[in-house]
Design a protein around this motif. Sequence first.
Motif, PDB file in Angstrom:
ATOM      1  N   LYS A  70       0.826  -1.209   0.000  1.00  0.00           N
ATOM      2  CA  LYS A  70       0.000   0.000   0.000  1.00  0.00           C
ATOM      3  C   LYS A  70       0.860   1.260   0.000  1.00  0.00           C
ATOM      4  N   THR A  71       2.059   1.169   0.587  1.00  0.00           N
ATOM      5  CA  THR A  71       2.916   2.363   0.684  1.00  0.00           C
ATOM      6  C   THR A  71       4.160   2.264  -0.203  1.00  0.00           C
ATOM      7  N   ARG A  72       4.612   1.061  -0.516  1.00  0.00           N
ATOM      8  CA  ARG A  72       5.842   0.901  -1.290  1.00  0.00           C
ATOM      9  C   ARG A  72       5.607   0.879  -2.799  1.00  0.00           C
ATOM     10  N   ALA A  73       4.438   0.446  -3.230  1.00  0.00           N
ATOM     11  CA  ALA A  73       4.189   0.263  -4.657  1.00  0.00           C
ATOM     12  C   ALA A  73       4.002   1.598  -5.370  1.00  0.00           C
ATOM     13  N   ALA A  74       4.381   1.621  -6.651  1.00  0.00           N
ATOM     14  CA  ALA A  74       4.155   2.799  -7.486  1.00  0.00           C
ATOM     15  C   ALA A  74       2.802   2.710  -8.174  1.00  0.00           C
ATOM     16  N   SER A  75       2.438   1.496  -8.581  1.00  0.00           N
ATOM     17  CA  SER A  75       1.196   1.294  -9.326  1.00  0.00           C
ATOM     18  C   SER A  75       0.012   1.152  -8.381  1.00  0.00           C
ATOM     19  N   GLN A  76      -1.060   1.844  -8.715  1.00  0.00           N
ATOM     20  CA  GLN A  76      -2.265   1.714  -7.909  1.00  0.00           C
ATOM     21  C   GLN A  76      -2.810   0.296  -8.003  1.00  0.00           C
ATOM     22  N   ARG A  77      -2.623  -0.331  -9.154  1.00  0.00           N
ATOM     23  CA  ARG A  77      -3.089  -1.713  -9.310  1.00  0.00           C
ATOM     24  C   ARG A  77      -2.360  -2.637  -8.356  1.00  0.00           C
ATOM     25  N   VAL A  78      -1.051  -2.480  -8.213  1.00  0.00           N
ATOM     26  CA  VAL A  78      -0.275  -3.306  -7.283  1.00  0.00           C
ATOM     27  C   VAL A  78      -0.723  -3.031  -5.848  1.00  0.00           C
ATOM     28  N   LYS A  79      -1.004  -1.794  -5.532  1.00  0.00           N
ATOM     29  CA  LYS A  79      -1.490  -1.464  -4.198  1.00  0.00           C
ATOM     30  C   LYS A  79      -2.813  -2.169  -3.912  1.00  0.00           C
ATOM     31  N   ASP A  80      -3.708  -2.145  -4.884  1.00  0.00           N
ATOM     32  CA  ASP A  80      -5.018  -2.785  -4.706  1.00  0.00           C
ATOM     33  C   ASP A  80      -4.881  -4.299  -4.590  1.00  0.00           C
ATOM     34  N   VAL A  81      -4.025  -4.887  -5.430  1.00  0.00           N
ATOM     35  CA  VAL A  81      -3.814  -6.328  -5.375  1.00  0.00           C
ATOM     36  C   VAL A  81      -3.194  -6.723  -4.038  1.00  0.00           C
ATOM     37  N   GLY A  82      -2.232  -5.938  -3.572  1.00  0.00           N
ATOM     38  CA  GLY A  82      -1.612  -6.218  -2.278  1.00  0.00           C
ATOM     39  C   GLY A  82      -2.617  -6.194  -1.144  1.00  0.00           C
ATOM     40  N   ALA A  83      -3.512  -5.222  -1.170  1.00  0.00           N
ATOM     41  CA  ALA A  83      -4.529  -5.130  -0.121  1.00  0.00           C
ATOM     42  C   ALA A  83      -5.452  -6.343  -0.150  1.00  0.00           C
ATOM     43  N   GLN A  84      -5.823  -6.795  -1.343  1.00  0.00           N
ATOM     44  CA  GLN A  84      -6.706  -7.957  -1.456  1.00  0.00           C
ATOM     45  C   GLN A  84      -6.011  -9.229  -0.981  1.00  0.00           C
ATOM     46  N   LEU A  85      -4.748  -9.401  -1.358  1.00  0.00           N
ATOM     47  CA  LEU A  85      -4.004 -10.591  -0.920  1.00  0.00           C
ATOM     48  C   LEU A  85      -3.848 -10.614   0.595  1.00  0.00           C
ATOM     49  N   ALA A  86      -3.554  -9.450   1.180  1.00  0.00           N
ATOM     50  CA  ALA A  86      -3.400  -9.391   2.637  1.00  0.00           C
ATOM     51  C   ALA A  86      -4.703  -9.768   3.328  1.00  0.00           C
ATOM     52  N   SER A  87      -5.812  -9.276   2.819  1.00  0.00           N
ATOM     53  CA  SER A  87      -7.118  -9.575   3.415  1.00  0.00           C
ATOM     54  C   SER A  87      -7.461 -11.057   3.296  1.00  0.00           C
ATOM     55  N   ASP A  88      -7.226 -11.624   2.123  1.00  0.00           N
ATOM     56  CA  ASP A  88      -7.548 -13.039   1.916  1.00  0.00           C
ATOM     57  C   ASP A  88      -6.678 -13.947   2.771  1.00  0.00           C
ATOM     58  N   HIS A  89      -5.394 -13.611   2.910  1.00  0.00           N
ATOM     59  CA  HIS A  89      -4.515 -14.458   3.720  1.00  0.00           C
ATOM     60  C   HIS A  89      -4.808 -14.313   5.212  1.00  0.00           C
ATOM     61  N   MET A  90      -5.322 -13.184   5.608  1.00  0.00           N
ATOM     62  CA  MET A  90      -5.762 -13.059   6.997  1.00  0.00           C
ATOM     63  C   MET A  90      -6.943 -13.996   7.247  1.00  0.00           C
ATOM     64  N   PHE A  91      -7.839 -14.058   6.280  1.00  0.00           N
ATOM     65  CA  PHE A  91      -8.987 -14.965   6.342  1.00  0.00           C
ATOM     66  C   PHE A  91      -8.512 -16.420   6.412  1.00  0.00           C
ATOM     67  N   LEU A  92      -7.570 -16.800   5.533  1.00  0.00           N
ATOM     68  CA  LEU A  92      -7.074 -18.172   5.523  1.00  0.00           C
ATOM     69  C   LEU A  92      -6.288 -18.494   6.787  1.00  0.00           C
ATOM     70  N   ASP A  93      -5.512 -17.534   7.257  1.00  0.00           N
ATOM     71  CA  ASP A  93      -4.673 -17.793   8.427  1.00  0.00           C
ATOM     72  C   ASP A  93      -5.524 -18.086   9.660  1.00  0.00           C
ATOM     73  N   GLU A  94      -6.601 -17.348   9.825  1.00  0.00           N
ATOM     74  CA  GLU A  94      -7.487 -17.597  10.961  1.00  0.00           C
ATOM     75  C   GLU A  94      -8.038 -19.025  10.907  1.00  0.00           C
ATOM     76  N   ARG A  95      -8.389 -19.465   9.735  1.00  0.00           N
ATOM     77  CA  ARG A  95      -8.984 -20.796   9.584  1.00  0.00           C
ATOM     78  C   ARG A  95      -7.960 -21.912   9.678  1.00  0.00           C
ATOM     79  N   VAL A  96      -6.767 -21.701   9.145  1.00  0.00           N
ATOM     80  CA  VAL A  96      -5.773 -22.766   9.221  1.00  0.00           C
ATOM     81  C   VAL A  96      -5.272 -22.940  10.655  1.00  0.00           C
ATOM     82  N   VAL A  97      -5.165 -21.854  11.397  1.00  0.00           N
ATOM     83  CA  VAL A  97      -4.739 -21.960  12.801  1.00  0.00           C
ATOM     84  C   VAL A  97      -5.800 -22.701  13.620  1.00  0.00           C
TER      85      VAL A  97
END
Length: 251
Positions: A70-97
């Motif tokens: 969200k802060t390191r990327a130059a492309s807004q698309r990369v920022k958006d993709v990063g935010a989505q990946l972080a959210s999805d992995h938080m969802f998966l991490d809660e369930r796998v634990v």
Amino acid sequence: MSAKRFTAFVLGVLVLFGPTFAGTARADDPVDAGPVEQTPLGPITALDRELLVKVRLAGLWEMPMGEEAKTRAASQRVKDVGAQLASDHMFLDERVVRLAGQMGVALPDDANADQQSWMAEMRSRTGPAFDDSFANRLRAAHGSIFPVVGTVRANTRNEAIRQFAQVCNQIVLKHMTLLESTNLVDDKGLSKPVAAGAQPVRGAVDADPLPTAQVVGPTGPSPLLVLLMCLAGAVVTIGILRLLRPKANVK
């Protein structure tokens, strides 16, 4: 066709194609998923356990890097993709634990050495350089775990693991598509994941072979052997037909 000629024809076909049938039968061989262990949620194999560990490891580095995009990327698309990946992995991490805790499976608390090298590489970069590293490192990692998830989904005998693998399958495919949508994925992202600084094996996608479970793939005869079998089958068939050919009456 007479009974004798039909019999000769069947024998010829068996000689011609029998070895090929034997070779293709191995395509249905079962997956060797390792020893089975009983848990409160049913039996699990080494392959099932490995999926839980790999999903946990993925979250340990993809969540923080998705946030940092969200802060390191130059492309807004990369920022958006990063935010989505972080959210999805938080969802998966809660369930796998939670799932691992119910099954008594120990999970790591830190990313592995390769993952830590990828994070260090990305944290040393900003702007377009970060975007390139982010898109390709994460695409390579997702491409590596994708076949593992599919193998577990197809072969597990544990309903809880099957449902979890189904969710993982959908999310990993979604993430690969998102990362590709940045238009930054190149050979590095489609090759075997390697530690930062190592040279990727271009064009050689690694399906992340499992050390604890091996998939027995289909095997068959070599092309030369197939040709020899065809010739042998033809010769035998002609010979049998000649032997069974009605002899002309001698007057």
